[in-house]
Design a protein around this motif. Structure first.
Motif, PDB file in Angstrom:
ATOM      1  N   MET A 290       0.830  -1.210   0.000  1.00  0.00           N
ATOM      2  CA  MET A 290       0.000   0.000   0.000  1.00  0.00           C
ATOM      3  C   MET A 290       0.867   1.264   0.000  1.00  0.00           C
ATOM      4  O   MET A 290       0.479   2.274  -0.590  1.00  0.00           O
ATOM      5  CB  MET A 290      -0.966   0.007   1.197  1.00  0.00           C
ATOM      6  CG  MET A 290      -2.037  -1.075   1.157  1.00  0.00           C
ATOM      7  SD  MET A 290      -2.850  -1.369  -0.442  1.00  0.00           S
ATOM      8  CE  MET A 290      -3.689   0.148  -0.777  1.00  0.00           C
ATOM      9  N   LEU A 291       2.016   1.170   0.637  1.00  0.00           N
ATOM     10  CA  LEU A 291       2.950   2.316   0.642  1.00  0.00           C
ATOM     11  C   LEU A 291       3.392   2.612  -0.795  1.00  0.00           C
ATOM     12  O   LEU A 291       3.411   3.764  -1.237  1.00  0.00           O
ATOM     13  CB  LEU A 291       4.153   1.979   1.537  1.00  0.00           C
ATOM     14  CG  LEU A 291       5.225   3.036   1.669  1.00  0.00           C
ATOM     15  CD1 LEU A 291       4.682   4.281   2.364  1.00  0.00           C
ATOM     16  CD2 LEU A 291       6.420   2.506   2.460  1.00  0.00           C
ATOM     17  N   ARG A 292       3.699   1.549  -1.531  1.00  0.00           N
ATOM     18  CA  ARG A 292       4.108   1.723  -2.944  1.00  0.00           C
ATOM     19  C   ARG A 292       2.944   2.286  -3.769  1.00  0.00           C
ATOM     20  O   ARG A 292       3.119   3.099  -4.646  1.00  0.00           O
ATOM     21  CB  ARG A 292       4.537   0.380  -3.531  1.00  0.00           C
ATOM     22  CG  ARG A 292       5.960  -0.022  -3.160  1.00  0.00           C
ATOM     23  CD  ARG A 292       6.514  -1.070  -4.115  1.00  0.00           C
ATOM     24  NE  ARG A 292       5.768  -2.310  -4.074  1.00  0.00           N
ATOM     25  CZ  ARG A 292       5.963  -3.281  -3.178  1.00  0.00           C
ATOM     26  NH1 ARG A 292       6.890  -3.148  -2.247  1.00  0.00           N
ATOM     27  NH2 ARG A 292       5.244  -4.396  -3.203  1.00  0.00           N
ATOM     28  N   GLN A 293       1.741   1.823  -3.447  1.00  0.00           N
ATOM     29  CA  GLN A 293       0.568   2.177  -4.260  1.00  0.00           C
ATOM     30  C   GLN A 293       0.086   3.604  -3.971  1.00  0.00           C
ATOM     31  O   GLN A 293      -0.300   4.327  -4.882  1.00  0.00           O
ATOM     32  CB  GLN A 293      -0.553   1.171  -3.946  1.00  0.00           C
ATOM     33  CG  GLN A 293      -1.742   1.256  -4.876  1.00  0.00           C
ATOM     34  CD  GLN A 293      -2.618   0.003  -4.761  1.00  0.00           C
ATOM     35  OE1 GLN A 293      -2.136  -1.081  -4.447  1.00  0.00           O
ATOM     36  NE2 GLN A 293      -3.897   0.145  -5.030  1.00  0.00           N
ATOM     37  N   LEU A 294       0.094   3.986  -2.678  1.00  0.00           N
ATOM     38  CA  LEU A 294      -0.545   5.253  -2.303  1.00  0.00           C
ATOM     39  C   LEU A 294       0.425   6.339  -1.862  1.00  0.00           C
ATOM     40  O   LEU A 294       0.025   7.498  -1.735  1.00  0.00           O
ATOM     41  CB  LEU A 294      -1.541   5.007  -1.155  1.00  0.00           C
ATOM     42  CG  LEU A 294      -2.764   4.145  -1.452  1.00  0.00           C
ATOM     43  CD1 LEU A 294      -3.589   3.951  -0.183  1.00  0.00           C
ATOM     44  CD2 LEU A 294      -3.634   4.801  -2.523  1.00  0.00           C
ATOM     45  N   GLY A 295       1.675   5.980  -1.582  1.00  0.00           N
ATOM     46  CA  GLY A 295       2.606   6.953  -1.017  1.00  0.00           C
ATOM     47  C   GLY A 295       2.440   7.004   0.499  1.00  0.00           C
ATOM     48  O   GLY A 295       1.482   6.441   1.056  1.00  0.00           O
ATOM     49  N   LEU A 296       3.400   7.720   1.143  1.00  0.00           N
ATOM     50  CA  LEU A 296       3.479   7.678   2.612  1.00  0.00           C
ATOM     51  C   LEU A 296       2.228   8.252   3.296  1.00  0.00           C
ATOM     52  O   LEU A 296       1.589   7.600   4.134  1.00  0.00           O
ATOM     53  CB  LEU A 296       4.752   8.420   3.064  1.00  0.00           C
ATOM     54  CG  LEU A 296       5.031   8.359   4.558  1.00  0.00           C
ATOM     55  CD1 LEU A 296       5.252   6.913   5.012  1.00  0.00           C
ATOM     56  CD2 LEU A 296       6.251   9.200   4.904  1.00  0.00           C
ATOM     57  N   SER A 297       1.864   9.456   2.904  1.00  0.00           N
ATOM     58  CA  SER A 297       0.788  10.148   3.626  1.00  0.00           C
ATOM     59  C   SER A 297      -0.546   9.399   3.492  1.00  0.00           C
ATOM     60  O   SER A 297      -1.226   9.128   4.479  1.00  0.00           O
ATOM     61  CB  SER A 297       0.708  11.576   3.084  1.00  0.00           C
ATOM     62  OG  SER A 297      -0.511  12.126   3.392  1.00  0.00           O
ATOM     63  N   GLU A 298      -0.896   9.044   2.253  1.00  0.00           N
ATOM     64  CA  GLU A 298      -2.184   8.362   2.023  1.00  0.00           C
ATOM     65  C   GLU A 298      -2.218   6.973   2.666  1.00  0.00           C
ATOM     66  O   GLU A 298      -3.230   6.560   3.229  1.00  0.00           O
ATOM     67  CB  GLU A 298      -2.443   8.199   0.519  1.00  0.00           C
ATOM     68  CG  GLU A 298      -2.903   9.446  -0.165  1.00  0.00           C
ATOM     69  CD  GLU A 298      -4.392   9.731   0.020  1.00  0.00           C
ATOM     70  OE1 GLU A 298      -5.216   8.866  -0.309  1.00  0.00           O
ATOM     71  OE2 GLU A 298      -4.709  10.831   0.504  1.00  0.00           O
ATOM     72  N   SER A 299      -1.089   6.252   2.570  1.00  0.00           N
ATOM     73  CA  SER A 299      -1.102   4.899   3.131  1.00  0.00           C
ATOM     74  C   SER A 299      -1.215   4.960   4.660  1.00  0.00           C
ATOM     75  O   SER A 299      -1.917   4.145   5.265  1.00  0.00           O
ATOM     76  CB  SER A 299       0.112   4.082   2.685  1.00  0.00           C
ATOM     77  OG  SER A 299       1.289   4.710   3.109  1.00  0.00           O
TER      78      SER A 299
END
Ligand code: SAM
Length: 467
Positions: A11-20
């Motif tokens: 999810m970090l890869r998919q959404l980036g730090l803030s969103e994940s």
């Protein structure tokens, strides 16, 4: 909840730090309960729902609840006045474009949430084929559909490959695919326990296989609505890309407009959408809409459901006299291309086109409504025993006599206990009475000289003790 590390990394890869981070935070909250009213059978509950609860913006009869009540203890639930459904999955309502006379196939349908939504949203003269391949789950689907009480539904239990026999015949194909279930982590402990990156890969493979098998059934120009409760691109976006490679075209949805609750448009296509629980008030969900290109029909490519022969109006069909007092006249008149058929003294009201399915050897569990059993009598009109499905029908005649139950009596009735009540005076002429609770029909009671007998299906009865 302990979120798997591999899921976090994905999810970090998919959404980036803030969103994940926001997503992981949202998974700590309890799941959001919601329900969808039956547009006819739930009408009497609408005013209270509007006064008490937040409406769900993408469905006209749906509401968020403040907490999850015990639905088993609510007689309205057993009457099919509403269905308990997760909010994001009701986005199907926005993707579905009802038109008169459509044939809709809901291929992976149990427990029946999307089937009930489609059955209520579909336009006049449409047929919904609700299918579930897993036998045990198919009986749950049958119960859900039976409770909903819409006549234009056929419940089947066949593998996807059998539907290829309906070549070029389906207008709307809904595939709510079996998936890794990561969108359900808050709701379903099993989904969390079973999750693994390998599961995503095996689900993606199975999803493609299902699609390959069933796509021949979709008409040229027909719509495919594909959904999962996974965020994994392998099960979602990559399937959409692959479908486009197979010749399907994106058919964009207009879903980004729900004000406070944005739906996320997938990178690959504006016809594909993710619902994340930190953005939209609901669980994780993915939905995409595509279209099979129109093409000149070759000989023999006609839809199997294009019947040339119209059926007689129901009022002119045999057995009409047996049921005319039970079903409202305007309801019967509104049904086009339905048949009253009898099999072993059981009487059914079913969509005429369900014949087509029977010929393809697709396994049919239920077609339309079972109305009841008739028992021929010598020198007299046959006796008619109404079925439970008839009591659940939204077309029931308002003049059928009803017996109002208290809450305790309603729960006793739904537990299939006998009621301690003397019969009404009219029992000799009208022995069959509806058991009713605050405007919702629960089933039949049969009055005799001394008592009232409960006619509630044994397999649907409440089994647990409610305090
Ligand atoms: N549409 C349902 C609803 O809204 O209530 C939920 C469907 S659930 C996400 C997916 C369903 O696909 C399950 O009922 C499952 O039994 C069924 N299924 C599992 N394997 C399948 C397969 N190989 N082909 C078709 N359906 C399958």
């Amino acid at each position: 909840m302990i979120i798997p590390q591999a899921f976090k990394e994905r999810m970090l890869r998919q959404l980036g730090l803030s969103e994940s981070e926001k997503l992981f935070e949202s998974l700590k909250a309890p799941p959001q309960s919601s329900l969808r009213l039956h547009p006819y059978k739930g009408k009497h509950l609408l005013a209270e729902m509007l006064a008490r609860y937040e409406a769900i913006a993408w469905h006209p009869e749906a509401f968020y609840l403040d907490e999850r009540p015990s639905f088993v203890a609510d007689p309205h639930f057993h009457a099919g006045a509403y269905y308990v459904q997760e909010a994001s999955s009701m986005l199907l309502y926005q993707a579905f474009e009802p038109r008169a006379g459509q044939v809709i196939l809901d291929l992976c349908a149990a427990p029946g949430g999307k089937s009930t939504l489609l059955a209520s949203a579909m336009a006049e003269g449409s047929l919904l084929i609700a299918n579930e391949v897993v036998a045990k789950r198919a009986s749950v689907l049958q119960e859900t559909v039976g409770r909903w009480g819409e006549v234009g539904v056929v419940v089947c239990s066949s593998p996807p490959s059998h539907f290829a026999r309906l070549k070029n015949s389906i207008d709307v194909l809904v595939i709510d695919a079996p998936c890794s279930g990561e969108g359900m982590f808050r709701k379903d402990d099993e989904a969390l326990a079973q999750w693994s990156p390998d599961l995503i890969q095996s689900c993606a493979l199975r999803q493609r296989q299902i699609l390959v098998e069933v796509l021949p059934a979709l008409k040229a120009g027909g719509t495919l609505i594909y959904s999962t409760c996974s965020y994994a691109p392998e099960e979602d976006e990559e399937i959409v890309t692959w479908l486009c490679e197979q010749g399907l075209e994106p058919h964009p949805l207009n879903l980004s407009t729900f004000g406070a609750y944005p739906v996320t448009i997938a990178k690959v296509s504006e016809a594909a959408h993710y619902c994340y629980p930190h953005r939209l008030k609901g669980e994780g969900f993915f939905i995409a809409r595509l279209r099979k290109p129109r093409q000149p029909l070759a000989k023999g490519d006609q839809s199997l459901f294009d019947s040339k022969k119209a059926s007689k109006p129901l009022a002119e069909q045999p057995y009409h006299d047996l049921v005319k007092d039970y079903l409202a006249q305007d309801y019967l008149e509104s049904l086009r291309d339905f048949e009253l058929v009898s099999h072993q003294q059981n009487l059914y009201l079913r969509p005429k086109v369900s014949d087509v399915l029977a010929k393809t050897h697709i396994r049919i569990l239920q077609s339309g409504l079972e109305l009841g059993k008739y028992l021929p009598k010598q020198h007299k009109a046959p006796e008619f025993r109404p079925s439970h499905q008839l009591a659940m029908s939204r077309g029931l005649n308002k003049d059928v006599e009803a017996y109002e139950l208290s809450y305790e009596e309603a729960i006793a009735y739904l537990s299939k206990e006998e009621l301690d009540h003397p019969p009404p005076q009219s029992f000799k002429t009208h022995p069959w009475l509806l058991a009713r609770y605050q405007g919702s029909n629960l089933g039949w009671l049969k009055a005799s000289q001394t008592r009232m007998n409960t006619y509630y299906p044994s397999n649907w009865r409440i089994r647990q003790k409610l305090s």
